[in-house]
Write an enzyme that holds these catalytic residues in place. Structure first.
Site, PDB file in Angstrom:
ATOM      1  N   CYS A   1      39.355  57.160 -23.592  1.00  0.00           N
ATOM      2  CA  CYS A   1      38.819  57.719 -22.337  1.00  0.00           C
ATOM      3  C   CYS A   1      39.877  58.483 -21.533  1.00  0.00           C
ATOM      4  O   CYS A   1      39.542  59.388 -20.772  1.00  0.00           O
ATOM      5  CB  CYS A   1      38.158  56.632 -21.504  1.00  0.00           C
TER       6      CYS A   1
ATOM      7  N   LYS B   1      34.208  42.625 -22.887  1.00  0.00           N
ATOM      8  CA  LYS B   1      34.443  43.573 -21.796  1.00  0.00           C
ATOM      9  C   LYS B   1      33.101  44.074 -21.275  1.00  0.00           C
ATOM     10  O   LYS B   1      32.306  44.641 -22.022  1.00  0.00           O
ATOM     11  CB  LYS B   1      35.286  44.734 -22.319  1.00  0.00           C
TER      12      LYS B   1
ATOM     13  N   ARG C   1      39.925  54.071 -12.895  1.00  0.00           N
ATOM     14  CA  ARG C   1      39.567  55.385 -13.443  1.00  0.00           C
ATOM     15  C   ARG C   1      40.218  56.512 -12.645  1.00  0.00           C
ATOM     16  O   ARG C   1      40.466  57.591 -13.190  1.00  0.00           O
ATOM     17  CB  ARG C   1      38.041  55.501 -13.537  1.00  0.00           C
TER      18      ARG C   1
ATOM     19  N   ARG D   1      29.262  53.699 -19.177  1.00  0.00           N
ATOM     20  CA  ARG D   1      29.694  53.105 -20.445  1.00  0.00           C
ATOM     21  C   ARG D   1      28.765  51.973 -20.911  1.00  0.00           C
ATOM     22  O   ARG D   1      29.145  51.144 -21.731  1.00  0.00           O
ATOM     23  CB  ARG D   1      31.111  52.559 -20.289  1.00  0.00           C
TER      24      ARG D   1
ATOM     25  N   GLU E   1      30.508  38.198 -29.313  1.00  0.00           N
ATOM     26  CA  GLU E   1      31.575  39.219 -29.396  1.00  0.00           C
ATOM     27  C   GLU E   1      32.918  38.566 -29.747  1.00  0.00           C
ATOM     28  O   GLU E   1      33.684  39.096 -30.555  1.00  0.00           O
ATOM     29  CB  GLU E   1      31.703  39.966 -28.064  1.00  0.00           C
TER      30      GLU E   1
ATOM     31  N   LYS F   1      37.229  40.500 -19.631  1.00  0.00           N
ATOM     32  CA  LYS F   1      37.452  41.494 -18.586  1.00  0.00           C
ATOM     33  C   LYS F   1      36.128  41.955 -17.997  1.00  0.00           C
ATOM     34  O   LYS F   1      35.232  42.258 -18.764  1.00  0.00           O
ATOM     35  CB  LYS F   1      38.166  42.684 -19.226  1.00  0.00           C
TER      36      LYS F   1
ATOM     37  N   SER G   1      41.230  46.494 -11.617  1.00  0.00           N
ATOM     38  CA  SER G   1      41.599  47.332 -10.472  1.00  0.00           C
ATOM     39  C   SER G   1      40.757  47.072  -9.221  1.00  0.00           C
ATOM     40  O   SER G   1      41.284  47.033  -8.109  1.00  0.00           O
ATOM     41  CB  SER G   1      41.489  48.800 -10.871  1.00  0.00           C
TER      42      SER G   1
ATOM     43  N   TYR H   1      47.767  43.712 -11.688  1.00  0.00           N
ATOM     44  CA  TYR H   1      48.579  44.650 -10.901  1.00  0.00           C
ATOM     45  C   TYR H   1      49.428  43.908  -9.868  1.00  0.00           C
ATOM     46  O   TYR H   1      50.315  44.507  -9.265  1.00  0.00           O
ATOM     47  CB  TYR H   1      47.661  45.685 -10.216  1.00  0.00           C
TER      48      TYR H   1
HETATM   49  C1  PBG Z   1      39.898  51.872 -20.945  1.00  0.00           C
HETATM   50  C2  PBG Z   1      40.163  50.807 -19.941  1.00  0.00           C
HETATM   51  C3  PBG Z   1      39.562  50.595 -18.690  1.00  0.00           C
HETATM   52  C4  PBG Z   1      40.232  49.533 -18.099  1.00  0.00           C
HETATM   53  C5  PBG Z   1      41.188  49.094 -19.013  1.00  0.00           C
HETATM   54  N1  PBG Z   1      41.107  49.884 -20.157  1.00  0.00           N
HETATM   55  C6  PBG Z   1      38.541  51.360 -17.968  1.00  0.00           C
HETATM   56  C7  PBG Z   1      37.156  51.419 -18.428  1.00  0.00           C
HETATM   57  O1  PBG Z   1      36.750  50.791 -19.407  1.00  0.00           O
HETATM   58  O2  PBG Z   1      36.432  52.192 -17.803  1.00  0.00           O
HETATM   59  C8  PBG Z   1      39.951  48.992 -16.723  1.00  0.00           C
HETATM   60  C9  PBG Z   1      41.082  48.304 -16.052  1.00  0.00           C
HETATM   61  C10 PBG Z   1      40.941  48.119 -14.586  1.00  0.00           C
HETATM   62  O3  PBG Z   1      39.902  48.396 -13.959  1.00  0.00           O
HETATM   63  O4  PBG Z   1      41.930  47.658 -14.003  1.00  0.00           O
HETATM   64  N2  PBG Z   1      38.828  51.674 -21.786  1.00  0.00           N
HETATM   65 ZN    ZN Z   2      38.087  53.647 -22.848  1.00  0.00          ZN
END
Ligand code: PBG
Ligand code: ZN
Length: 330
Positions: free
Chosen positions: A124, A197, A207, A219, A235, A250, A276, A315
């Site tokens: 991505c 995830k 993002r 997604r 999964e 996650k 995040s 973070y």
């Molecule tokens: C990429 C990815 C993402 C995150 C980690 N790897 C973003 C997404 O799937 O849109 C998110 C991490 C975060 O929000 O701190 N695939």
């Molecule tokens: Zn990705």
């Protein structure tokens, strides 16, 4: 009126800080932390991420310093995200041996060989459309994406990465990666699978940081639906069967039930990603003086451990490590 005779008095064990220390069931250490690092090939100097106060996008020239700073705080590991100078429809910079993540891996490992460098493996950040693989119409084509994923991870391994962390939620991604790594002579490189995830609104600030917002749609056709718990078990088991060395759940905070269940049904180390949006909420409330940041963060970290996390991607890692060094009481 007389009170009934009490049989149990749990408060006896809470009477002093020392007693509480003795009976605490869960602990937190800097060893538990993984720090995410955003490396931007377009930059000459660090740039702050607006929605994530305290987080920077750094240029390649700062990677060595960052590696040293993290390791000096006692944090064993970073996870790298790269923002390439050029993007295309398939994300071909991902398997360029001189791509941003490959360069960052080499810089970090040269500066601090003992630091464990993890690379997030997805597309991505590399595609113009911001989706996690090759598009077929408006959908991500699973098996074609796996072929590119194999090229990406072998290139990361050639750069010297310690762990591959695929985050794209493609079916069969662990088997495909294991096969590619083994064929290329990287049998020793472990896979930390973002096995569980969810399609989450909590990824919003990331993002911005990684410049990976999808240009259309979302997604939901590859990441999991937030109503599902049994699917998390499915999964996780699939990825274990395919050879995952670590599992990840996650996001973390709104998914504590999932952390607990995945821990119960698996026998590999479990990482959780304190994402995040979770970070941004704490920072915003703290900036307003509405919560005590240090206490809220430490309580949250300990709660991840209590739920079953072995490792926490966060973070807050640098702050947490500093607070632990100062031996603040949680
Ligand atoms: C990429 C990815 C993402 C995150 C980690 N790897 C973003 C997404 O799937 O849109 C998110 C991490 C975060 O929000 O701190 N695939
Ligand atoms: Zn990705």
């Amino acid at each position: 009126m007389s009170l009934p005779e009490l049989i149990a008095r749990p408060r006896r064990l809470r009477r002093s800080a020392t007693l509480r220390r003795m009976v605490r069931e869960t602990s937190l250490s800097a060893n538990d932390l993984i720090y995410p690092v955003f490396v931007d090939e377009n930059l000459q100097a660090p740039v702050a991420v607006q929605s994530m106060p305290g987080v920077l996008r750094i240029p390649l020239s700062r990677v060595a310093d960052m590696a040293c700073e993290v390791y000096a705080l006692g944090i064993p590991s970073i996870i790298l995200f790269g923002i390439p100078a050029s993007k295309d429809a398939v994300g071909s910079e991902a398997w360029n041996d001189d791509g941003v993540v490959q360069q960052a891996v080499r810089l970090a490992k040269t500066a601090m060989p003992d630091l464990c460098v993890i690379a997030d493996a997805c597309f991505c950040e590399y595609t113009e459309h911001g989706h996690c693989g090759i598009l077929e119409g408006e959908d991500v084509a699973n098996d074609e994406t796996l072929i590119n994923l194999q090229k990406e991870v072998v290139s990361y391994a050639r750069a010297g990465v310690d762990i591959i962390a695929p985050s794209g939620m493609m079916d069969g991604m662990i088997a495909a990666i294991r096969e590619a790594l083994d064929c290329a002579g990287f049998q020793h490189v472990p896979i930390m699978s973002y096995a569980v995830k969810y399609a989450s609104a909590y990824y919003g600030p990331f993002r911005d940081a990684a410049d990976s917002t999808p240009s259309f749609g979302n997604r939901a056709s590859y990441q999991m639906d937030c109503g599902n718990q049994r699917e998390a078990v499915r999964e996780a088991l699939l990825d274990l069967e395919q050879g995952a060395d670590f599992l990840m759940v996650k996001p973390a905070l709104a998914y504590m039930d999932i952390i607990k269940i995945v821990k119960e049904i698996s026998d590999v180390p479990l990482a959780v990603y304190n994402v995040s949006g979770e970070y941004a909420m704490v920072k915003a409330a703290a900036a307003n003086g509405w919560i005590d940041e240090q206490r809220v963060v430490m309580e949250t970290m300990l709660s991840f451990k209590r739920a079953g996390a072995d490792l926490i991607v966060t973070y807050h890692a640098l702050d947490v490590a500093r607070w632990l060094k100062n031996e603040v009481s949680l």
